[in-house]
Design a protein around this motif. Structure first.
Motif, PDB file in Angstrom:
ATOM      1  N   LYS A  11       3.838  -8.286   2.174  1.00 18.28           N
ATOM      2  CA  LYS A  11       3.076  -7.059   2.436  1.00 18.28           C
ATOM      3  C   LYS A  11       2.820  -6.288   1.149  1.00 18.28           C
ATOM      4  O   LYS A  11       1.711  -5.807   0.907  1.00 18.28           O
ATOM      5  CB  LYS A  11       3.816  -6.174   3.434  1.00 18.28           C
ATOM      6  N   GLU A  12       3.836  -6.168   0.332  1.00 15.19           N
ATOM      7  CA  GLU A  12       3.690  -5.438  -0.931  1.00 15.19           C
ATOM      8  C   GLU A  12       2.794  -6.205  -1.899  1.00 15.19           C
ATOM      9  O   GLU A  12       1.991  -5.620  -2.619  1.00 15.19           O
ATOM     10  CB  GLU A  12       5.063  -5.175  -1.557  1.00 15.19           C
ATOM     11  N   ASN A  36       7.669 -10.125  -1.667  1.00 10.79           N
ATOM     12  CA  ASN A  36       7.411  -9.428  -0.412  1.00 10.79           C
ATOM     13  C   ASN A  36       5.914  -9.531  -0.120  1.00 10.79           C
ATOM     14  O   ASN A  36       5.094  -8.974  -0.857  1.00 10.79           O
ATOM     15  CB  ASN A  36       7.855  -7.961  -0.540  1.00 10.79           C
ATOM     16  N   TRP A  67       4.757  -6.836 -12.604  1.00  9.89           N
ATOM     17  CA  TRP A  67       4.204  -5.880 -11.630  1.00  9.89           C
ATOM     18  C   TRP A  67       3.609  -6.623 -10.438  1.00  9.89           C
ATOM     19  O   TRP A  67       3.819  -6.243  -9.297  1.00  9.89           O
ATOM     20  CB  TRP A  67       3.144  -4.996 -12.288  1.00  9.89           C
ATOM     21  N   LYS A  75      -0.773  -5.553  -0.999  1.00  8.71           N
ATOM     22  CA  LYS A  75      -1.230  -4.233  -1.475  1.00  8.71           C
ATOM     23  C   LYS A  75      -1.581  -4.286  -2.960  1.00  8.71           C
ATOM     24  O   LYS A  75      -2.584  -3.711  -3.396  1.00  8.71           O
ATOM     25  CB  LYS A  75      -0.155  -3.174  -1.225  1.00  8.71           C
ATOM     26  N   ARG A  76      -0.749  -4.969  -3.736  1.00  6.65           N
ATOM     27  CA  ARG A  76      -1.027  -5.073  -5.165  1.00  6.65           C
ATOM     28  C   ARG A  76      -2.286  -5.900  -5.418  1.00  6.65           C
ATOM     29  O   ARG A  76      -3.097  -5.558  -6.280  1.00  6.65           O
ATOM     30  CB  ARG A  76       0.181  -5.655  -5.897  1.00  6.65           C
ATOM     31  N   ASN A 134       6.703  -8.193  -8.443  1.00 11.49           N
ATOM     32  CA  ASN A 134       7.767  -7.311  -7.957  1.00 11.49           C
ATOM     33  C   ASN A 134       7.356  -5.858  -7.746  1.00 11.49           C
ATOM     34  O   ASN A 134       8.132  -5.077  -7.217  1.00 11.49           O
ATOM     35  CB  ASN A 134       8.953  -7.344  -8.926  1.00 11.49           C
ATOM     36  N   GLY A 135       6.186  -5.479  -8.217  1.00  9.07           N
ATOM     37  CA  GLY A 135       5.755  -4.096  -8.069  1.00  9.07           C
ATOM     38  C   GLY A 135       6.390  -3.153  -9.068  1.00  9.07           C
ATOM     39  O   GLY A 135       6.234  -1.943  -8.961  1.00  9.07           O
TER      40      GLY A 135
END
Length: 137
Positions: free
Chosen positions: A5-6, A3, A65, A9-10, A68-69
């Motif tokens: 956008k995510e 993703n 992480w 952020k990471r 996939n967060g």
């Protein structure tokens, strides 16, 4: 599939954690500044090469992480050594202030003046990338 956008952020979280600018981050992982800019803007998705360089350069970043967060950042087991040498909770202004209050470059001389009964045998400087340099008399 990652993703964008995510992932952005990471990536921003990693850059902020280390207190780096986007340019300094790109130099640290040996990638073009434009690649970082495109990733941060969401224009491009990360390549495998980019992801691997981030994970290899910054051991506190877990691959799962980053992609996939899921998991944690910074990796708790890998940040113990870093926390011994730096306080990442300081703001940039606080870091600048602390640097201004550091002793002069004659630190070894200053230390030897205060240690009257013993001599300094060796000084070791540890770098964030895990390397070190030792200076002996």
């Amino acid at each position: 599939m990652v993703n964008s956008k995510e992932f952005t952020k990471r990536l921003e979280k990693i850059i902020d954690f280390y207190g780096l600018s986007a340019t300094a981050f790109s130099e640290k992982i040996d990638f073009n500044r434009s690649t970082i800019s495109h990733l941060l803007s969401g224009r491009n998705k990360p390549s495998l090469e980019f992801v691997m360089k981030v994970v290899q350069t910054f051991p506190e970043v877990e691959l799962y992480w980053l992609l996939n967060g899921k998991g944690s950042f910074p990796s708790e087991s890998k940040t113990v050594n870093q926390n011994l040498f730096s306080d990442t909770s300081l703001s940039k202004n606080e870091i600048v202030e602390q640097k201004q209050n550091l002793p002069s470059q004659n630190t070894a001389t200053d230390i030897s003046k205060t240690t009257s009964s013993s001599e300094i045998d060796r000084i070791v400087i540890f770098y964030k990338d895990g390397t070190f340099k030792a200076y002996s008399n």
